[in-house]
Design a protein around this motif. Structure first.
Motif, mmCIF file in Angstrom:
data_model
loop_
_atom_site.group_PDB
_atom_site.id
_atom_site.type_symbol
_atom_site.label_atom_id
_atom_site.label_comp_id
_atom_site.label_asym_id
_atom_site.label_seq_id
_atom_site.Cartn_x
_atom_site.Cartn_y
_atom_site.Cartn_z
ATOM 1 N N LEU A 221 0.925 -1.208 -0.113
ATOM 2 C CA LEU A 221 0.129 0.062 -0.170
ATOM 3 C C LEU A 221 0.756 1.133 -0.058
ATOM 4 N N GLN A 222 2.115 1.117 0.882
ATOM 5 C CA GLN A 222 2.818 2.296 0.829
ATOM 6 C C GLN A 222 3.561 2.563 -0.420
ATOM 7 N N GLY A 223 3.762 1.465 -1.102
ATOM 8 C CA GLY A 223 4.487 1.244 -2.529
ATOM 9 C C GLY A 223 3.381 2.150 -3.575
ATOM 10 N N ILE A 224 2.198 1.711 -3.318
ATOM 11 C CA ILE A 224 1.015 2.279 -4.364
ATOM 12 C C ILE A 224 1.076 3.845 -3.997
ATOM 13 N N TRP A 225 0.994 4.071 -2.870
ATOM 14 C CA TRP A 225 0.940 5.439 -2.636
ATOM 15 C C TRP A 225 2.032 6.301 -3.121
ATOM 16 N N ARG A 226 3.248 5.667 -3.117
ATOM 17 C CA ARG A 226 4.610 6.394 -3.690
ATOM 18 C C ARG A 226 4.338 6.500 -5.054
ATOM 19 N N THR A 227 4.307 5.395 -5.711
ATOM 20 C CA THR A 227 3.971 5.519 -7.144
ATOM 21 C C THR A 227 2.936 6.624 -7.393
ATOM 22 N N LEU A 228 1.791 6.785 -6.785
ATOM 23 C CA LEU A 228 0.806 7.660 -7.347
ATOM 24 C C LEU A 228 1.207 8.995 -7.367
ATOM 25 N N TRP A 229 1.828 9.324 -5.807
ATOM 26 C CA TRP A 229 2.532 10.605 -5.475
ATOM 27 C C TRP A 229 3.692 11.169 -6.491
ATOM 28 N N ILE A 230 4.486 9.991 -6.815
ATOM 29 C CA ILE A 230 5.490 10.435 -7.923
ATOM 30 C C ILE A 230 4.770 11.025 -9.245
ATOM 31 N N LEU A 231 3.518 9.996 -9.552
ATOM 32 C CA LEU A 231 2.898 10.358 -10.845
ATOM 33 C C LEU A 231 2.402 11.791 -10.863
ATOM 34 N N ALA A 232 1.795 11.930 -9.670
ATOM 35 C CA ALA A 232 1.018 13.302 -9.527
ATOM 36 C C ALA A 232 2.051 14.505 -9.668
ATOM 37 N N VAL A 233 3.078 14.482 -8.837
ATOM 38 C CA VAL A 233 3.870 15.516 -8.597
ATOM 39 C C VAL A 233 4.721 15.597 -10.053
ATOM 40 N N THR A 234 5.243 14.676 -10.687
ATOM 41 C CA THR A 234 5.703 14.960 -11.838
ATOM 42 C C THR A 234 5.134 15.213 -12.981
ATOM 43 N N VAL A 235 3.707 14.695 -13.213
ATOM 44 C CA VAL A 235 2.863 15.376 -13.920
ATOM 45 C C VAL A 235 2.414 16.673 -13.944
ATOM 46 N N VAL A 236 2.331 17.229 -12.728
ATOM 47 C CA VAL A 236 1.950 18.396 -12.545
ATOM 48 C C VAL A 236 3.121 19.531 -12.868
ATOM 49 N N LEU A 237 4.107 19.146 -12.317
ATOM 50 C CA LEU A 237 5.674 20.032 -12.475
ATOM 51 C C LEU A 237 5.754 20.142 -13.989
ATOM 52 N N GLY A 238 5.585 18.780 -14.604
ATOM 53 C CA GLY A 238 6.126 18.651 -16.020
ATOM 54 C C GLY A 238 5.051 19.329 -16.756
ATOM 55 N N PHE A 239 3.971 19.416 -16.595
ATOM 56 C CA PHE A 239 3.252 20.180 -17.298
ATOM 57 C C PHE A 239 3.369 21.688 -17.296
ATOM 58 N N MET A 240 3.731 21.989 -16.033
ATOM 59 C CA MET A 240 4.059 23.668 -15.646
ATOM 60 C C MET A 240 5.233 23.959 -16.704
ATOM 61 N N LEU A 241 6.171 23.139 -16.717
ATOM 62 C CA LEU A 241 7.419 23.126 -17.322
ATOM 63 C C LEU A 241 6.954 23.172 -19.058
ATOM 64 N N ALA A 242 6.100 22.239 -19.404
ATOM 65 C CA ALA A 242 5.984 22.091 -20.921
ATOM 66 C C ALA A 242 5.357 23.262 -21.426
ATOM 67 N N VAL A 243 4.495 23.823 -20.590
ATOM 68 C CA VAL A 243 3.703 25.192 -21.271
ATOM 69 C C VAL A 243 4.757 26.253 -21.831
ATOM 70 N N PRO A 244 5.639 26.483 -20.964
ATOM 71 C CA PRO A 244 6.588 27.518 -21.447
ATOM 72 C C PRO A 244 7.489 26.885 -22.698
ATOM 73 N N ILE A 245 7.817 25.751 -22.558
ATOM 74 C CA ILE A 245 8.689 24.893 -23.467
ATOM 75 C C ILE A 245 7.878 25.057 -24.851
ATOM 76 N N GLY A 246 6.606 24.755 -24.895
ATOM 77 C CA GLY A 246 6.060 24.584 -25.953
ATOM 78 C C GLY A 246 5.722 26.135 -26.659
ATOM 79 N N LEU A 247 5.612 26.998 -25.633
ATOM 80 C CA LEU A 247 5.263 28.459 -26.062
ATOM 81 C C LEU A 247 6.245 29.009 -26.846
ATOM 82 N N VAL A 248 7.590 28.902 -26.426
ATOM 83 C CA VAL A 248 8.669 29.729 -26.819
ATOM 84 C C VAL A 248 8.972 29.147 -27.918
ATOM 85 N N GLN A 249 8.657 27.926 -28.304
ATOM 86 C CA GLN A 249 9.085 27.328 -29.639
ATOM 87 C C GLN A 249 8.055 27.850 -30.784
ATOM 88 N N VAL A 250 6.753 28.339 -30.239
ATOM 89 C CA VAL A 250 6.023 28.655 -31.266
ATOM 90 C C VAL A 250 6.029 30.411 -31.577
#
Lengths: 262, 271
Positions: B55-84
């Motif tokens: 259960l702790q492992g599942i929690w950690r997987t979900l937590w890593i997924l959530a954090v990296t997706v949110v942070l990654g998306f926040m980074l992806a917006v400027p990366i996509g924008l400056v290329q356009v």
């Protein structure tokens, strides 16, 4: 092999300063040299293995993909459901888990089958196992890509082929496959790039492809930074080179095809 | 509106009858039989020793997924924008960032950060004395960093296409209404691009979930690492792996369902 005194200090763990001095003395060129004291040859051999696995698994994937796409489009209800199950499961479970499952279960099943049939157990070659496992994973994705591509063929072309009285095999060879190619190539190109990168996952089952070779070299020499950068450069070169080839293939496949630009 | 409701009722009944075709019933029966066989004839006695860790492992997987997706998306917006729209000195590095990250295996990036950077850091006393050192000695910051960068690169490419795909007229209209550039971005450009990219984002998020077990190779104990530990200590091979596959299937199913609900909320007349 006798360990020189300076190395002994490094291995004791208290000699981190000595280790650094030692590192600074062996230059990057020495580390990456192609002949045995350097590890460049090992990296290139690893790259060869990676490319071999990628080519093998991509080919298996395409064969599965063509069969799977036709099964999904023209097969009976049971075939369709089973193929749907296959593509859904493979695309939903991490490759790493699939590799372990298929690797253990596959070798185990084959050996049990051999025993039942009265043959001796065999050691399954890691290369072959790796290619097959990644091929099954690739097959699920390419099934979807090829299915989509076949659906994008203007319906009239297939009807015309039927009207000419072509047998299904001839129609496949002369009409469906060539006509779907321009639609399938972007997806398949993507799959090829994924295949080259997924070979790295076989490092986890201990297969000597580029990532595993890099790790061995890095942990032996402690020059982690150099070796991982070098391996990254090799993978990147492979990708960029693939991109050039893909662009050519795409131009070739699209010859004479009028495609609307979106 | 009523037509639509009627349509959905017909859809629902059609879907029910799809599931109840004879061959489907046979397949479902075979599936249930397989599950019962697995439950009866395989070894599951290890579950009670490991379920808390799992259960702790599942929690950690979900937590890593959530954090990296949110942070990654926040980074992806400027990366996509400056290329356009960005100037060359911004778009060029963004392009190469995407190319390099997408051109090398994630496992290699992870090991590069963890072993490569991790072996460089202790050489500098000022890093060892800084307040960050307790974190830099652990494995999870490297896991989060490399997964975030990877997601940002793939998603940045998607967002580049999505930003470029928003109709020019919409942005010009917004400017004509007197909105500032920032407001145009916030109210028109970003939402429209995100709507367009949402199906792809859903796919990328599932891929991100499938990338999380790699962190087990740098000693982060996620659900995959728990399954490996069970395998190594009890020598039971198939059962933990099968259960692991089921766990990932469930998480994927939930993700796909959630994104489908999200997509259904989007007004579908995009211009």
């Amino acid at each position: 092999m006798q360990i020189p005194k300076r190395d002994a200090a490094v291995h004791n763990g208290d000699g981190s300063i000595e280790a650094l001095i030692y590192l600074a003395q062996t230059s990057v060129v020495d580390l990456l040299a192609l002949s045995p004291p350097g590890w460049g040859g090992n990296l290139l051999r690893g790259l060869m293995n990676s490319v071999l696995i990628a080519v093998g698994s991509f080919s298996i994937g395409i064969v599965i993909g063509i069969g799977g796409a036709f099964g999904k489009l023209y097969g009976g209800p049971v075939t369709k459901d089973l193929l749907g199950l296959y593509t859904t499961l493979v695309r939903a479970i991490p490759e790493l888990v699939l590799i372990l499952l298929l690797y253990f279960a596959g070798t185990d099943l084959i050996n049990r089958l051999l025993e039942v049939l009265g043959y001796q157990r065999i050691d399954i070659n890691g290369l072959v196992a790796g290619i097959c496992v990644l091929g099954i994973v690739q097959g699920a994705y390419s099934t979807e890509v090829i299915r989509g591509a076949i659906l994008s063929i203007p319906q009239g072309q297939i009807e015309a082929a039927r009207a000419y009285g072509m047998s299904p095999g001839l129609m496949l060879r002369r009409v469906t496959l060539p006509a779907m190619l321009p639609f399938a190539i972007p997806g398949l190109a993507n799959l090829w790039l994924i295949a080259t990168k997924d070979t790295a996952l076989l490092a986890i089952v201990g297969f000597n492809e580029l990532t595993q070779e890099t790790r061995t070299a890095a942990s032996t020499t402690k020059a982690y930074f150099t070796f991982f950068l070098a391996a990254g450069a090799l993978y990147l070169l492979l990708t960029l080179f693939s991109n050039v080839i893909i662009a050519r293939v795409e131009r070739w496949a699209r010859r004479g095809v009028y495609m609307e630009t979106h | 509106m009523s037509e639509r409701a009627a349509g959905s009722v017909i859809n629902a009944s059609a879907r029910a009858s799809l599931w109840l075709q004879p061959h489907r019933i046979v397949l479902i029966a075979i599936g249930v039989a397989l599950v019962i066989c697995a439950a009866l004839f395989m070894r599951w006695d290890w579950v009670k020793d490991y379920y808390w860790l799992a259960l702790q492992g599942i929690w950690r997987t979900l937590w890593i997924l959530a954090v990296t997706v949110v942070l990654g998306f926040m980074l992806a917006v400027p990366i996509g924008l400056v290329q356009v729209t960005g100037p060359r000195w911004l778009s060029w590095p963004a392009y190469w960032f995407c190319t390099v990250i997408r051109g090398t295996p994630l496992l290699l990036q992870l090991w590069f950060l963890y072993y490569g950077l991790g072996s460089l850091f202790p050489q500098y006393p000022w890093i060892r004395e800084s307040f960050l050192w307790p974190y830099l000695r652990q494995a999870w910051p490297y896991a989060v960093l490399s997964l975030t960068l990877s997601y940002a690169a793939y998603e940045g490419e998607v967002m580049r296409g999505a930003f470029a795909g928003v109709a020019r007229g919409q942005l010009e209209t917004a400017r004509a209404f007197g909105m500032s550039r920032w407001k145009v971005f916030r109210r028109i450009w970003l939402p429209q691009a995100t709507y367009r990219a949402l199906p792809t984002i859903a796919g990328e998020t599932v891929l991100q979930l499938k990338a999380t077990p790699l962190v087990a190779t740098i000693t982060v104990v996620d659900i995959y690492a728990v399954a490996s530990r069970v395998r190594q200590t009890t020598f039971i091979v198939y059962e933990p792996l099968l259960l692991l596959a089921v766990v990932y299937l469930c998480i994927t199913g939930i993700l796909v369902f959630a994104f489908r609900k999200l997509e259904a909320r989007i007004p579908n007349r995009l211009g």
